[in-house]
Design a protein around this motif. Structure first.
Motif: not given
Length: 324
Positions: A168-170, A185-190, A213-217
């Protein structure tokens, strides 16, 4: 042993083909997208313009994208000198790396033959070659998300929070290249981590919440920093309606793209200016007095001659950036 050697030789051949397609006479493409080339030229004049990705040397208005890809191009221009080749170099290299990462991703699950076919398909996809030879951000975004896919695959196999957070950092870094496009791509990752992790359902849920949380930050850090800066101390946010990076990310570069409501612009999009800017340059398409930059026209083609040079070169190469 023979089969492994054949796979390695085939991979090297595919990577060499990718390098040829990405670099052959690359200098003839000039500066690529002149809108972003002008921004990089301006960013090299001061840290202020660099941080805010100012379109013009006077720091009047920003471009319509987040900074990360343009920061990479500016770093290349600083190292190798400002030229068409130095602006296109990061994308050409990212295209080759994307081929290798895709090979490793597919090989991990389906074997080396499938990995080679996937890599070759990416190399020979026409739009991929076009974007690899341009200074738009798509190729860097593709590489970033492929690396994110590699990390989330390892996270789901091992139940690893560390690999999940790295993925998620990437994606967050990808958001700082082309905003909401990175989130497709986030839904597929989750789902991959939720359904594939060997951990208990409770731990999976906790890990995914931490990842969110990390993704949003990571995604919003630069946008919030810009919006919290007083408007009088930064450029106007180009293509926005409210002089806000968050509004730009969610509106013009977000939902409007999905709904087809964004206004076309050959130079990167519409660039609105603040209504109270009468004391400054009335349009971002006019460079401040004394500037050595002639902003591009949306309809202008690539400059003639190798490396973007020639009589139609819109950029003056005289002098060197004073800060970067």
């Amino acid at each position: 042993m023979y089969e492994r050697r054949w796979h390695h030789i085939s991979l090297v051949a595919i990577l060499l083909l990718a390098a040829f397609l990405n670099f052959f006479q690359l200098q003839l493409n000039g500066y690529g997208n002149m809108y972003y080339a002008a921004a990089v030229k301006s960013m090299l004049t001061s840290w202020h313009n660099f941080f805010f990705v100012s379109f013009d040397p006077g720091g009047f208005v920003t471009v319509d994208k987040p900074p990360l890809a343009l920061w990479i191009q500016a770093a290349s221009a600083k190292i190798f000198g400002f030229s068409g080749f130095s602006l296109l170099l990061p994308q050409a290299l990212a295209g080759i790396l994307s081929v290798y990462v895709l090979y490793r991703l597919v090989r991990r699950t389906f074997g080396p033959a499938a990995g080679l076919l996937a890599a070759l398909a990416l190399v020979l996809t026409p739009i991929s070659v076009v974007m690899n030879r341009d200074n738009n951000m798509d190729t860097l975004l593709v590489l970033t998300l492929l690396l994110g896919a590699w990390c989330v695959l390892k996270a789901s196999e091992m139940g690893s929070l560390r690999w999940l957070l790295l993925s998620v950092l990437l994606v967050g870094l990808g958001f700082n290249m082309k905003t909401l496009e990175a989130y497709l791509i986030v839904p597929a990752f989750g789902l991959l981590y939720l359904l594939g992790s060997p951990l208990s359902w409770g731990k999976r849920a906790v890990h995914l919440l931490l990842a969110l949380l990390v993704l949003l930050v990571v995604s919003l850090s630069w946008l919030v920093a810009v919006d919290l800066t007083p408007a009088s101390q930064r450029p106007y946010i180009g293509s926005s309606q409210a002089n806000s990076e968050i509004e730009l990310a969610l509106g013009y570069n977000g939902l409007q793209r999905l709904t087809g409501m964004s206004r076309p612009g050959g130079d990167g999009g519409n660039r609105n200016v603040p209504p109270s800017s009468s004391s400054r340059s009335p349009s971002p398409s006019v460079a401040p007095a004394g500037s050595n930059l002639q902003p591009p026209s949306p309809s202008s083609g690539a400059p003639g001659g190798p490396g973007g040079g020639g009589a139609n070169n819109p950029f003056s190469e005289g002098g060197s950036p004073s800060i970067l």
